[in-house]
Design a protein around this motif. Structure first.
Motif, PDB file in Angstrom:
ATOM      1  N   SER A  31      88.624 -26.721   9.193  1.00 26.37           N
ATOM      2  CA  SER A  31      88.172 -26.410  10.550  1.00 26.37           C
ATOM      3  C   SER A  31      87.355 -25.130  10.579  1.00 26.37           C
ATOM      4  O   SER A  31      87.639 -24.179   9.859  1.00 26.37           O
ATOM      5  N   GLU A  32      86.356 -25.127  11.458  1.00 23.56           N
ATOM      6  CA  GLU A  32      85.547 -23.931  11.682  1.00 23.56           C
ATOM      7  C   GLU A  32      86.261 -23.062  12.716  1.00 23.56           C
ATOM      8  O   GLU A  32      86.604 -23.532  13.800  1.00 23.56           O
ATOM      9  N   THR A  33      86.502 -21.800  12.357  1.00 25.21           N
ATOM     10  CA  THR A  33      87.218 -20.919  13.279  1.00 25.21           C
ATOM     11  C   THR A  33      86.316 -19.866  13.894  1.00 25.21           C
ATOM     12  O   THR A  33      86.654 -19.267  14.903  1.00 25.21           O
ATOM     13  N   ALA A  34      85.180 -19.623  13.266  1.00 29.50           N
ATOM     14  CA  ALA A  34      84.274 -18.589  13.761  1.00 29.50           C
ATOM     15  C   ALA A  34      82.910 -18.791  13.132  1.00 29.50           C
ATOM     16  O   ALA A  34      82.741 -19.646  12.255  1.00 29.50           O
ATOM     17  N   GLN A  35      81.949 -17.992  13.594  1.00 31.75           N
ATOM     18  CA  GLN A  35      80.630 -17.957  12.975  1.00 31.75           C
ATOM     19  C   GLN A  35      80.253 -16.496  12.785  1.00 31.75           C
ATOM     20  O   GLN A  35      80.532 -15.663  13.650  1.00 31.75           O
ATOM     21  N   VAL A  36      79.647 -16.199  11.641  1.00 36.21           N
ATOM     22  CA  VAL A  36      79.171 -14.844  11.377  1.00 36.21           C
ATOM     23  C   VAL A  36      77.658 -14.897  11.210  1.00 36.21           C
ATOM     24  O   VAL A  36      77.096 -15.948  10.900  1.00 36.21           O
ATOM     25  N   LYS A  37      77.018 -13.764  11.423  1.00 40.53           N
ATOM     26  CA  LYS A  37      75.560 -13.714  11.440  1.00 40.53           C
ATOM     27  C   LYS A  37      75.019 -12.955  10.236  1.00 40.53           C
ATOM     28  O   LYS A  37      75.680 -12.060   9.701  1.00 40.53           O
ATOM     29  N   PRO A  38      73.791 -13.280   9.816  1.00 40.76           N
ATOM     30  CA  PRO A  38      73.170 -12.551   8.711  1.00 40.76           C
ATOM     31  C   PRO A  38      73.163 -11.045   8.970  1.00 40.76           C
ATOM     32  O   PRO A  38      73.016 -10.601  10.108  1.00 40.76           O
ATOM     33  N   ALA A  39      73.357 -10.278   7.895  1.00 39.19           N
ATOM     34  CA  ALA A  39      73.363  -8.816   7.860  1.00 39.19           C
ATOM     35  C   ALA A  39      74.687  -8.217   8.313  1.00 39.19           C
ATOM     36  O   ALA A  39      74.909  -7.019   8.144  1.00 39.19           O
ATOM     37  N   GLU A  40      75.589  -9.023   8.865  1.00 41.31           N
ATOM     38  CA  GLU A  40      76.908  -8.500   9.209  1.00 41.31           C
ATOM     39  C   GLU A  40      77.717  -8.270   7.944  1.00 41.31           C
ATOM     40  O   GLU A  40      77.506  -8.925   6.922  1.00 41.31           O
ATOM     41  N   LYS A  41      78.657  -7.321   8.018  1.00 40.85           N
ATOM     42  CA  LYS A  41      79.488  -6.970   6.868  1.00 40.85           C
ATOM     43  C   LYS A  41      80.951  -7.186   7.207  1.00 40.85           C
ATOM     44  O   LYS A  41      81.377  -6.881   8.323  1.00 40.85           O
ATOM     45  N   TYR A  42      81.688  -7.707   6.233  1.00 43.75           N
ATOM     46  CA  TYR A  42      83.114  -7.982   6.424  1.00 43.75           C
ATOM     47  C   TYR A  42      83.888  -7.629   5.171  1.00 43.75           C
ATOM     48  O   TYR A  42      83.402  -7.844   4.058  1.00 43.75           O
ATOM     49  N   PRO A  43      85.125  -7.121   5.328  1.00 47.54           N
ATOM     50  CA  PRO A  43      85.955  -6.850   4.161  1.00 47.54           C
ATOM     51  C   PRO A  43      86.180  -8.119   3.339  1.00 47.54           C
ATOM     52  O   PRO A  43      86.425  -9.191   3.893  1.00 47.54           O
ATOM     53  N   LEU A  44      86.101  -7.961   2.029  1.00 44.80           N
ATOM     54  CA  LEU A  44      86.346  -9.061   1.097  1.00 44.80           C
ATOM     55  C   LEU A  44      87.827  -9.044   0.731  1.00 44.80           C
ATOM     56  O   LEU A  44      88.323  -8.065   0.188  1.00 44.80           O
ATOM     57  N   ILE A  45      88.525 -10.112   1.056  1.00 41.71           N
ATOM     58  CA  ILE A  45      89.967 -10.172   0.858  1.00 41.71           C
ATOM     59  C   ILE A  45      90.336 -10.911  -0.425  1.00 41.71           C
ATOM     60  O   ILE A  45      91.218 -10.501  -1.161  1.00 41.71           O
ATOM     61  N   ALA A  46      89.667 -12.028  -0.671  1.00 43.65           N
ATOM     62  CA  ALA A  46      90.002 -12.848  -1.833  1.00 43.65           C
ATOM     63  C   ALA A  46      88.805 -13.701  -2.206  1.00 43.65           C
ATOM     64  O   ALA A  46      87.866 -13.853  -1.421  1.00 43.65           O
ATOM     65  N   GLU A  47      88.858 -14.235  -3.424  1.00 46.20           N
ATOM     66  CA  GLU A  47      87.799 -15.143  -3.874  1.00 46.20           C
ATOM     67  C   GLU A  47      88.443 -16.341  -4.542  1.00 46.20           C
ATOM     68  O   GLU A  47      89.475 -16.221  -5.188  1.00 46.20           O
ATOM     69  N   LYS A  53      87.149 -15.085   0.953  1.00 51.10           N
ATOM     70  CA  LYS A  53      87.947 -14.876   2.159  1.00 51.10           C
ATOM     71  C   LYS A  53      87.563 -13.529   2.753  1.00 51.10           C
ATOM     72  O   LYS A  53      87.523 -12.520   2.040  1.00 51.10           O
ATOM     73  N   ILE A  54      87.248 -13.530   4.043  1.00 56.50           N
ATOM     74  CA  ILE A  54      86.844 -12.298   4.709  1.00 56.50           C
ATOM     75  C   ILE A  54      87.761 -12.006   5.888  1.00 56.50           C
ATOM     76  O   ILE A  54      88.453 -12.900   6.391  1.00 56.50           O
ATOM     77  N   LYS A  55      87.749 -10.756   6.308  1.00 60.47           N
ATOM     78  CA  LYS A  55      88.553 -10.328   7.451  1.00 60.47           C
ATOM     79  C   LYS A  55      87.639 -10.079   8.641  1.00 60.47           C
ATOM     80  O   LYS A  55      86.728  -9.260   8.570  1.00 60.47           O
ATOM     81  N   LEU A  56      87.883 -10.831   9.705  1.00 64.79           N
ATOM     82  CA  LEU A  56      87.195 -10.614  10.969  1.00 64.79           C
ATOM     83  C   LEU A  56      88.131  -9.812  11.873  1.00 64.79           C
ATOM     84  O   LEU A  56      89.298  -9.622  11.528  1.00 64.79           O
ATOM     85  N   PRO A  57      87.648  -9.341  13.012  1.00 64.66           N
ATOM     86  CA  PRO A  57      88.514  -8.509  13.862  1.00 64.66           C
ATOM     87  C   PRO A  57      89.863  -9.139  14.189  1.00 64.66           C
ATOM     88  O   PRO A  57      90.879  -8.456  14.191  1.00 64.66           O
ATOM     89  N   SER A  58      89.897 -10.441  14.440  1.00 62.98           N
ATOM     90  CA  SER A  58      91.162 -11.040  14.877  1.00 62.98           C
ATOM     91  C   SER A  58      91.715 -12.092  13.925  1.00 62.98           C
ATOM     92  O   SER A  58      92.842 -12.549  14.107  1.00 62.98           O
ATOM     93  N   ILE A  59      90.944 -12.484  12.928  1.00 63.25           N
ATOM     94  CA  ILE A  59      91.388 -13.551  12.023  1.00 63.25           C
ATOM     95  C   ILE A  59      90.913 -13.288  10.598  1.00 63.25           C
ATOM     96  O   ILE A  59      90.069 -12.436  10.360  1.00 63.25           O
ATOM     97  N   PHE A  60      91.470 -14.059   9.684  1.00 64.45           N
ATOM     98  CA  PHE A  60      90.930 -14.159   8.338  1.00 64.45           C
ATOM     99  C   PHE A  60      90.281 -15.523   8.218  1.00 64.45           C
ATOM    100  O   PHE A  60      90.708 -16.474   8.879  1.00 64.45           O
ATOM    101  N   GLY A  61      89.266 -15.642   7.362  1.00 67.16           N
ATOM    102  CA  GLY A  61      88.638 -16.944   7.184  1.00 67.16           C
ATOM    103  C   GLY A  61      87.857 -16.993   5.891  1.00 67.16           C
ATOM    104  O   GLY A  61      87.674 -15.986   5.216  1.00 67.16           O
ATOM    105  N   TRP A  62      87.419 -18.175   5.560  1.00 63.41           N
ATOM    106  CA  TRP A  62      86.692 -18.427   4.320  1.00 63.41           C
ATOM    107  C   TRP A  62      85.236 -18.767   4.607  1.00 63.41           C
ATOM    108  O   TRP A  62      84.939 -19.514   5.540  1.00 63.41           O
ATOM    109  N   VAL A  63      84.330 -18.222   3.776  1.00 62.25           N
ATOM    110  CA  VAL A  63      82.909 -18.544   3.878  1.00 62.25           C
ATOM    111  C   VAL A  63      82.390 -18.925   2.495  1.00 62.25           C
ATOM    112  O   VAL A  63      82.929 -18.492   1.476  1.00 62.25           O
TER     113      VAL A  63
END
Length: 72
Positions: A31-47, A53-63
């Motif tokens: 399932s798609e939980t969010a969308q991120v935009k080019p040039a945005e930066k997110y903490p890298l949690i896992a690979e 796996k990245i950390k967004l303000p309210s969730i974690f997700g995979w890109v």
């Protein structure tokens, strides 16, 4: 500089559609939980194979790692 982010992190690259889908699991069918935009930066949690796996303000997700630049 405000909004400084600690390493490791990812920078979202340009995509054909102008955004990158964030999924609940490292799977194109997940399932798609969010969308991120080019040039945005997110903490890298896992690979895992082909995904990060990245950390967004309210969730974690995979890109897809095809559209991220890793900064370590």
């Amino acid at each position: 500089e405000s909004g400084q982010i600690s390493k490791p992190y990812v920078v979202i690259k340009d995509t054909p559609v102008g955004f990158l889908r964030v999924r609940t699991d490292p799977d194109i069918a997940a399932s798609e939980t969010a969308q991120v935009k080019p040039a945005e930066k997110y903490p890298l949690i896992a690979e895992t194979d082909g995904w990060v796996k990245i950390k967004l303000p309210s969730i974690f997700g995979w890109v897809s790692n095809q559209y991220v630049e890793k900064v370590k």
